[in-house]
Scaffold this motif. Structure first.
Motif, mmCIF file in Angstrom:
data_model
loop_
_atom_site.group_PDB
_atom_site.id
_atom_site.type_symbol
_atom_site.label_atom_id
_atom_site.label_comp_id
_atom_site.label_asym_id
_atom_site.label_seq_id
_atom_site.Cartn_x
_atom_site.Cartn_y
_atom_site.Cartn_z
ATOM 1 N N LEU A 238 33.714 43.687 54.494
ATOM 2 C CA LEU A 238 33.996 43.437 53.080
ATOM 3 C C LEU A 238 33.830 41.962 52.726
ATOM 4 O O LEU A 238 33.308 41.625 51.656
ATOM 5 N N HIS A 239 34.253 41.085 53.611
ATOM 6 C CA HIS A 239 34.110 39.657 53.321
ATOM 7 C C HIS A 239 32.649 39.240 53.286
ATOM 8 O O HIS A 239 32.241 38.426 52.443
ATOM 9 N N GLN A 240 31.851 39.777 54.196
ATOM 10 C CA GLN A 240 30.424 39.449 54.196
ATOM 11 C C GLN A 240 29.726 39.969 52.943
ATOM 12 O O GLN A 240 28.711 39.411 52.516
ATOM 13 N N ALA A 241 30.275 41.033 52.357
ATOM 14 C CA ALA A 241 29.704 41.573 51.117
ATOM 15 C C ALA A 241 30.262 40.876 49.879
ATOM 16 O O ALA A 241 29.922 41.253 48.753
ATOM 17 N N GLY A 242 31.134 39.882 50.086
ATOM 18 C CA GLY A 242 31.698 39.155 48.959
ATOM 19 C C GLY A 242 32.810 39.887 48.245
ATOM 20 O O GLY A 242 33.092 39.608 47.073
ATOM 21 N N ILE A 243 33.465 40.825 48.924
ATOM 22 C CA ILE A 243 34.560 41.593 48.320
ATOM 23 C C ILE A 243 35.883 41.014 48.800
ATOM 24 O O ILE A 243 36.146 40.939 50.002
ATOM 25 N N GLU A 244 36.699 40.577 47.860
ATOM 26 C CA GLU A 244 38.002 40.026 48.199
ATOM 27 C C GLU A 244 39.002 41.153 48.471
ATOM 28 O O GLU A 244 39.046 42.142 47.739
ATOM 29 N N ILE A 245 39.794 40.966 49.501
ATOM 30 C CA ILE A 245 40.864 41.923 49.797
ATOM 31 C C ILE A 245 42.178 41.247 49.429
ATOM 32 O O ILE A 245 42.892 40.692 50.265
ATOM 33 N N VAL A 246 42.482 41.247 48.151
ATOM 34 C CA VAL A 246 43.730 40.653 47.660
ATOM 35 C C VAL A 246 44.335 41.593 46.629
ATOM 36 O O VAL A 246 43.655 42.454 46.059
ATOM 37 N N SER A 247 45.606 41.430 46.395
ATOM 38 C CA SER A 247 46.280 42.241 45.390
ATOM 39 C C SER A 247 45.782 41.861 44.002
ATOM 40 O O SER A 247 45.540 40.684 43.716
ATOM 41 N N PRO A 248 45.618 42.836 43.109
ATOM 42 C CA PRO A 248 45.211 42.511 41.734
ATOM 43 C C PRO A 248 46.221 41.618 41.027
ATOM 44 O O PRO A 248 45.876 40.926 40.070
ATOM 45 N N ALA A 249 47.456 41.628 41.483
ATOM 46 C CA ALA A 249 48.482 40.769 40.888
ATOM 47 C C ALA A 249 48.568 39.429 41.604
ATOM 48 O O ALA A 249 49.542 38.699 41.447
ATOM 49 N N PHE A 250 47.550 39.104 42.392
ATOM 50 C CA PHE A 250 47.551 37.869 43.173
ATOM 51 C C PHE A 250 47.596 36.656 42.249
ATOM 52 O O PHE A 250 46.825 36.544 41.299
ATOM 53 N N THR A 251 48.516 35.747 42.537
ATOM 54 C CA THR A 251 48.660 34.531 41.748
ATOM 55 C C THR A 251 48.741 33.340 42.689
ATOM 56 O O THR A 251 49.505 33.365 43.659
ATOM 57 N N ASN A 252 47.955 32.326 42.408
ATOM 58 C CA ASN A 252 47.964 31.118 43.225
ATOM 59 C C ASN A 252 48.030 29.921 42.289
ATOM 60 O O ASN A 252 47.139 29.715 41.457
ATOM 61 N N THR A 253 49.075 29.159 42.389
ATOM 62 C CA THR A 253 49.270 28.032 41.475
ATOM 63 C C THR A 253 48.542 26.777 41.930
ATOM 64 O O THR A 253 48.546 25.780 41.221
ATOM 65 N N ARG A 254 47.926 26.829 43.105
ATOM 66 C CA ARG A 254 47.190 25.658 43.563
ATOM 67 C C ARG A 254 45.872 25.545 42.800
ATOM 68 O O ARG A 254 45.253 26.561 42.485
ATOM 69 N N PRO A 255 45.434 24.353 42.531
ATOM 70 C CA PRO A 255 44.151 24.202 41.817
ATOM 71 C C PRO A 255 42.995 24.678 42.683
ATOM 72 O O PRO A 255 42.938 24.397 43.878
ATOM 73 N N GLN A 256 42.093 25.415 42.083
ATOM 74 C CA GLN A 256 40.947 25.955 42.793
ATOM 75 C C GLN A 256 39.665 25.551 42.069
ATOM 76 O O GLN A 256 39.646 25.382 40.846
ATOM 77 N N GLU A 257 38.625 25.413 42.850
ATOM 78 C CA GLU A 257 37.328 25.127 42.266
ATOM 79 C C GLU A 257 36.833 26.350 41.496
ATOM 80 O O GLU A 257 37.120 27.483 41.878
ATOM 81 N N PRO A 258 36.118 26.151 40.419
ATOM 82 C CA PRO A 258 35.580 27.298 39.669
ATOM 83 C C PRO A 258 34.700 28.170 40.570
ATOM 84 O O PRO A 258 33.862 27.671 41.312
ATOM 85 N N GLY A 259 34.928 29.455 40.485
ATOM 86 C CA GLY A 259 34.125 30.396 41.268
ATOM 87 C C GLY A 259 34.569 30.552 42.707
ATOM 88 O O GLY A 259 33.907 31.252 43.486
ATOM 89 N N SER A 260 35.681 29.925 43.102
ATOM 90 C CA SER A 260 36.152 30.056 44.484
ATOM 91 C C SER A 260 36.737 31.448 44.705
ATOM 92 O O SER A 260 37.308 32.054 43.799
#
Length: 357
Positions: A238-260
């Motif tokens: 799944l990772h090689q196919a670009g599919i994230e395995i995270v909860s749809p309610a996933f929240t991360n308050t850390r700043p992220q680069e666009p498209g990360s």
């Protein structure tokens, strides 16, 4: 002068019965046990029970030939019956229940040594089968003794030696089409060597879709390793196919680069796993595997012994000497194998499940 003939006439039936019973029991003991020194405890059990019944019958036959009146004979037989009934009555109910359950397990043979079983929330491989209890080695390497009555009276799950279904469940968001997910999950199953793999959509949640990838594992001994390998393969696919395995309610308050995306970077050089890492079952189920190996060797030697005995009957004088040497060597190896006891270690925890009265 007439006293001796009268005594001989009086005790003659008793002497004859003693000689015949002794001869019959000795012959039966030799036929069932003495000449079969290669048999293990489980194989000797029905023969020992036969000897027990034969001894009881022999005692009754001797009583019936005693030079006493019929009334006294009946009293002696009644006394024997009372003693036997008392032994059964005063014996522990649990012990008798477990003995009978042990006999049922031996006749029905729902599982063998080395099989994966699950009972009362515990799972593991059968390490030892006794007359009163059965020992199972769990995935944490603990040894748990189950009373045979528990195994007979409780639902018992046995993994078939022909193969077992292993599976992984995961949840992904609705934004990913199920056909795309199915493609990569099947690819992960194929990479693990699973046969007849399939993907199921098992739940449509409020925020995610639950999937289950499963396949047939033919080498059931490596079930733990295969399940872990399937988890890893699902992550990689799944990772090689670009599919994230995270909860749809996933929240991360850390700043992220666009498209990360939350996909870990693959290491430049994968760590080569050792043979022990590839097969943890050798450590987890050490006693169960040892017991299974001994059982397989015993069956092979017994088959070889039967083949040599059959060949000995039709062999000529020169071949008989060679076959006898091979026969003696095989019997010696079988005796050594039957005297082999599974290793016991103090670090192995053992729990006993009480029998149901």
């Amino acid at each position: 002068m007439g006293l001796l003939p009268d005594l001989i006439t009086l005790f003659w039936p008793l002497l004859v019965s003693l000689v015949l019973v002794t001869f019959f029991l000795s012959l039966l003991n030799w036929l069932l046990l003495k000449r079969h020194t290669h048999l293990n405890g489980e194989q000797k059990l029905p023969r020992q029970l036969t000897m027990l019944v034969a001894n009881i019958v022999g005692v009754i036959a001797i009583v019936l030939t005693l030079p006493v009146s019929e009334a006294i004979q009946n009293q002696i037989l009644a006394l024997i019956g009372i003693l036997l009934s008392g032994m059964v009555a005063f014996s522990s109910t649990s012990i008798m229940t477990n003995v009978m359950a042990g006999l049922v397990l031996r006749f029905n043979k729902p599982f063998r040594i080395g099989d994966f079983v699950r009972v009362n929330g515990f799972s593991g491989r059968v390490a030892e089968m006794g007359l009163l209890d059965t020992e199972i080695q769990t995935e944490t390497r603990e040894l748990i003794s189950f009373a045979n009555s528990v195994l007979v009276n409780s639902p018992l799950t046995v993994v078939r030696s022909s193969g077992a279904i292993i599976s992984v469940e995961l949840s992904l968001g609705y934004e990913i089409h199920h056909t795309r997910v199915e493609k990569h999950l099947l690819s992960a199953a194929a990479e693990c060597g699973l046969e007849d793999s399939f993907v199921q959509v098992i739940a449509l949640g409020d925020y995610s879709v639950s999937y289950r990838i499963a396949g047939l594992l033919t080498d059931v001994k490596s079930m733990l390793s295969a399940r872990s390998k399937l988890h890893k393969a699902v992550l990689d696919s799944l990772h090689q196919a670009g599919i994230e395995i995270v909860s749809p309610a996933f929240t991360n308050t850390r700043p992220q680069e666009p498209g990360s995306v939350m996909i870990p970077l693959a290491p430049r050089k994968a760590k080569v796993a050792s043979e022990q890492d590839n097969r943890p079952e050798a450590v987890i189920f050490d006693k169960a595997e040892e017991a299974e190996a001994v059982q397989q060797d015993r069956v092979a030697l017994e088959e070889q012994l039967a083949t040599l005995q059959a060949a000995l009957k039709d062999a000529n004088s020169e071949e008989k000497n060679l076959l006898k040497e091979q026969l003696d060597f095989t019997k010696t190896k079988l005796d050594e194998l039957n005297n082999t006891k599974p290793k016991q270690e103090g670090v192995s925890a053992s729990a006993s499940t009480p029998a149901a009265d």
